[in-house]
Design a protein around this motif. Structure first.
Motif, short mmCIF file in Angstrom:
data_model
loop_
_atom_site.label_atom_id
_atom_site.label_comp_id
_atom_site.label_asym_id
_atom_site.label_seq_id
_atom_site.Cartn_x
_atom_site.Cartn_y
_atom_site.Cartn_z
N SER A 48 36.04 47.96 61.17
CA SER A 48 36.36 48.10 59.75
C SER A 48 35.21 48.82 59.07
O SER A 48 34.10 48.30 58.98
N ARG A 49 35.48 50.04 58.63
CA ARG A 49 34.42 50.78 57.96
C ARG A 49 34.14 50.21 56.57
O ARG A 49 33.08 50.44 56.00
N ASP A 50 35.12 49.46 56.00
CA ASP A 50 34.87 48.78 54.73
C ASP A 50 33.72 47.79 54.90
O ASP A 50 32.76 47.78 54.13
N ALA A 51 33.83 46.98 55.95
CA ALA A 51 32.81 45.96 56.21
C ALA A 51 31.48 46.62 56.57
O ALA A 51 30.41 46.17 56.14
N TYR A 52 31.55 47.71 57.33
CA TYR A 52 30.34 48.45 57.70
C TYR A 52 29.62 48.95 56.46
O TYR A 52 28.41 48.75 56.30
N ILE A 111 30.84 42.22 46.69
CA ILE A 111 31.65 42.91 47.69
C ILE A 111 31.09 42.64 49.09
O ILE A 111 31.83 42.41 50.03
N SER A 112 29.77 42.64 49.17
CA SER A 112 29.14 42.44 50.48
C SER A 112 29.12 40.98 50.90
O SER A 112 28.77 40.67 52.03
N GLY A 113 29.48 40.11 49.97
CA GLY A 113 29.50 38.69 50.29
C GLY A 113 28.10 38.14 50.50
O GLY A 113 27.88 37.25 51.32
N VAL A 114 27.12 38.69 49.74
CA VAL A 114 25.74 38.22 49.86
C VAL A 114 25.64 36.78 49.38
O VAL A 114 26.12 36.45 48.30
N LYS A 115 25.04 35.96 50.19
CA LYS A 115 24.83 34.56 49.78
C LYS A 115 23.74 34.55 48.71
O LYS A 115 22.73 35.23 48.84
N GLY A 116 23.93 33.79 47.69
CA GLY A 116 22.96 33.75 46.59
C GLY A 116 22.99 35.03 45.78
O GLY A 116 21.99 35.40 45.16
N MET A 140 31.34 51.39 48.16
CA MET A 140 30.58 50.15 48.19
C MET A 140 31.14 49.18 49.22
O MET A 140 30.58 48.10 49.42
N GLY A 141 32.27 49.55 49.82
CA GLY A 141 32.83 48.72 50.88
C GLY A 141 33.96 47.82 50.44
O GLY A 141 34.37 46.93 51.17
N MET A 142 34.47 48.04 49.21
CA MET A 142 35.62 47.24 48.78
C MET A 142 36.85 47.75 49.51
O MET A 142 37.07 48.95 49.60
N SER A 143 37.65 46.82 50.03
CA SER A 143 38.81 47.24 50.81
C SER A 143 39.90 47.78 49.88
O SER A 143 39.92 47.50 48.68
N LYS A 144 40.81 48.57 50.46
CA LYS A 144 41.91 49.13 49.67
C LYS A 144 42.69 48.02 48.97
O LYS A 144 43.03 48.12 47.80
#
Ligand SMILES: Nc1ncnc2c1ncn2[C@@H]1O[C@H](COP(=O)(O)OP(=O)(O)O)[C@@H](O)[C@H]1O
Ligand SMILES: [Mg+2]
Lengths: 226, 450
Positions: free
Chosen positions: A73-77, A107-112, B324-328
């Motif tokens: 998943s390039r989104d997650a990358y 979006i990155s799901g950074v903790k804190g 920024m990596g947000m999904s569609k």
């Protein structure tokens, strides 16, 4: 193993004339700061975009930690593994600086991923609280550049890439920003890739690459001294 | 969660554009709600008339059928020798199980020996009318105010009667006094239960050569209940039949034929009267339906245009979010949530406002409907079933009692429909432009800028 490996990467824009990149081979390691040089229009930004996972190469493959970007998943990358400082910033201009950083963390799901962490990060690149609460639109080019850096660092990625960051910075800020990049590579063991025209910037890098006729090749240090 | 927060913030970030979209949505929602409200109101009125006019039955002689049926003679009145409908038949008809009610008024000539009457003349055996009615309120004179009970009350018990103030004054009669009514050799005692002011003779002038006849003076009418009149004898009777269910007209007709109604009588509901009142309402429904469709269509087109423009503007934003990596899926969801929030606010205001104006709209429609009904009554469009059995038939009062109120509110169902349409329209229009952009890789979206 290299954190990033390019194997025979070619790229042609849809509707563009011919290949911008034509069989690029390279590998990038953690803990090293790279500089990519080349004439305007040589394809530096194109290369960075592919490394950023904004598109896939028309030919060849880009491996992150040994895995082809085509298969993940390039989104997650993009969200977690790489931080990009764009030549044209690509910030949400209608939103406040702090909102840009927090959204990136979310979006990155950074903790804190909270306001305090975001303010601290901005402070580190020289954006104070009052500026952090302004809309991006209301900042100077140099300030926007620094917001872009803060955003790229907001999710602590393994790879940090910057497209001509010195273009918008004055001399003294340039030095401090370059020191920041250098520290990221040396102290935080990141893979840092910087596209630049500036020989000064390139001189800071551990390795210098140059792009010519769609091909990336190492550059002798002696060339920088001329 | 952060998506919702970001969508909420986005509404403020693009306040101008969202205000425009909000206004368009509000107009669509409001206009649709008002159109539905008007339709609900007119439907209520139409339904009311449908049962009312649909249930009021007229019996009338069909001359064509009568002639074809061999009723033609050289000697009969109008050249026709037809069987008249007698009061006895009418009373029999009234027993039909298909009827909700029958409104009847009767008149009978009689005499009260010793009673001083208006315009008296000695050569008359009968000097008063005994008028029976089973529904006192249907008497036109009491409705239009020419008659008004000023003492006592309407008849309740058998043999109760009302007399005019003129007769009461002339004979010094009061409530509780009795009248001895004679018809042929029979005698009946009636008790006065009420006295009415009577203006029905106001302004009536007599030609000097006209023979004086107390039966021509309506002050000499004694009013009583139908049952009392039936017992004494009915000379002429006017009956209006009301079906329980308008669709049973044919069954009712069969029943009447069975009860002895000659085949050459038409048994019909009053279509002309129905159309006169319901026609304009149906027109209004047509207009509001067209109005609603036009508003929806124009609104949808404008919304699409605005959204297409917005999508172009938001292309960069989409590129940035994707980079920024947000999904569609999240980008689309975020935009949909943003639109949903705007729509919900518009729905709240739009539906709230239309709830406020619902009753005024209903009332003004009702007012125009009442005026129409009165107009119709004035033009004689309202059926009055009078069956003349030889003597002068008493005219039953025309009975258009308009709906006195209609309760208009958007039903939950209608509100739900409007909500779904608005939400569907808003989200579809906003996403159509965005989904097109979403097909591209972020590299292309960002590089195509400017
Ligand atoms: N969206 C695009 N469509 C077509 N051609 C493009 C597009 N973007 C860049 N190019 C072309 O690709 C080449 C490389 O561009 P770029 O990577 O931006 O160069 P650099 O960053 O080295 O100046 C240029 O010749 C440019 O004209
Ligand atoms: Mg470039």
């Amino acid at each position: 193993m290299s954190i990033l490996e390019l194997k025979n990467v070619s790229y042609a824009y849809k509707g563009g004339d011919g290949k911008v990149l034509n069989g690029v081979n390279a590998s990038f390691e953690k803990g090293i700061m790279y500089a990519v040089m080349g004439k305007s229009g040589a394809g530096k930004s194109t290369l960075l975009s592919l490394i950023s996972g904004l598109d896939l190469p028309t030919e060849g493959e880009i491996l992150f930690d040994g895995t082809d970007l085509k298969t993940v998943s390039r989104d997650a990358y993009r969200a977690k593994s790489i931080g990009v400082i764009f030549q044209s910033f690509n910030l949400l201009t209608n939103a406040t600086v702090i909102d840009n950083i927090i959204l990136s963390m979310n979006i990155s799901g950074v903790k804190g991923g909270n306001k305090e962490a975001a303010y601290a990060l901005l402070e580190k690149v020289g954006i104070d609280k009052s500026k952090a609460n302004r809309k991006v639109l209301k900042l100077s080019g140099g300030e926007q550049q620094r917001v872009g850096i803060a955003r790229a660092l907001s999710h602590a990625p393994d790879i940090i890439i910057a497209d001509e960051p010195s273009g918008n910075l004055d001399g003294s800020t340039e030095d401090s920003v370059m020191q920041l990049f250098k520290d990221l590579a040396v102290k935080d063991n990141k893979c840092v890739i910087i596209v630049t025209h500036s020989k000064n910037v390139a001189a800071c890098a551990d390795e210098v690459l140059s792009i010519n006729n769609g091909v990336l090749s190492p550059m002798k240090r002696s060339k920088l001294l001329k | 969660m952060y998506l919702l927060k970001n969508s909420l913030k986005n509404i403020g970030r693009n306040a101008g554009r969202n205000l425009l979209i909000g206004i368009i949505l509000f107009v669509i929602i409001g206009a649709t709600a008002v159109a539905i409200l008007i339709n609900t109101a007119t439907k209520a009125i139409i339904d009311d008339y449908r049962t009312r006019f649909g249930s009021e039955v007229t019996l009338s002689l069909d001359y064509g059928k009568a002639i074809d049926g061999g009723a033609y003679t050289d000697t009969g009145e109008n050249g026709l020798a037809v069987t008249d409908i007698t009061p006895a038949m009418q009373l029999e008809f009234a027993k039909s199980p298909y009827l909700k009610e029958t409104r009847m008024t009767s008149s009978t000539m009689a005499n009260v020996p010793g009673l001083k009457v208006m315009e008296d003349s000695n050569d008359n055996i009968y000097r008063v009318w005994l008028n029976g009615s089973n529904t006192p309120t249907i008497s036109a004179d009491f409705i239009n105010g020419k008659r008004k009970i000023i003492d006592g009350d309407i008849y309740k018990n058998e043999n109760d009667c009302l007399i005019s103030k003129q007769i009461a004054d002339k004979n010094e009669l009061k409530i509780g006094d009795t009248l001895l009514l004679k018809r042929g050799s029979s005698e009946y005692t009636l008790t006065i239960c009420g006295i009415f002011e009577d203006h029905t003779m106001d302004g009536v002038t007599r030609h000097p050569l006209e023979a004086v006849n107390p039966l021509n003076n309506s002050n000499n009418e004694i009013l009583t209940a139908m049952e009392t009149a039936e017992k004494i004898g009915v000379e002429s009777l006017a009956a209006t039949y009301y079906l329980k269910d308008p669709s049973t007209l044919d069954k009712f007709k069969a029943d009447l034929l069975n009860k002895g109604l000659p085949g050459y009588y038409n048994v019909k509901t009053d279509e002309a009267g129905y159309k006169a009142v319901v026609g304009p309402m149906e027109n209004m429904q047509g207009i509001t339906n067209t109005f609603m469709i036009v508003v929806l269509a124009v609104g949808a087109v404008i919304l699409l245009l605005v959204s297409a423009m917005a999508a172009r503007e938001r292309k960069y934003e989409i590129g940035v979010l994707r980079a920024m990596g947000m999904s569609k899926g999240k980008v689309v969801t975020g935009f949909a949530v943003e639109m949903l929030l705007i729509t919900v606010v518009c729905l709240g205001i739009g539906l709230g406002l239309s709830a406020l104006i619902a009753q005024p709209i209903g009332n003004s429609l009702l007012q125009s409907q009442i005026e129409l009904a009165q107009e119709a009554a004035k033009n004689g469009l309202v059926t009055v079933t009078t069956i003349d059995t030889g003597a002068l038939a008493a005219a039953a009062a025309s009975t258009v009692t308009a709906l006195s109120e209609i309760k208009i509110a958007l039903s939950g169902m209608a509100a739900l429909e409007i909500s779904l349409v608005a939400i569907g329209l808003a989200i579809a229009s906003s996403l159509i432009g965005i989904i097109r952009i979403m097909r591209y890789e972020p590299m292309r979206i960002l590089s195509e800028r400017g």
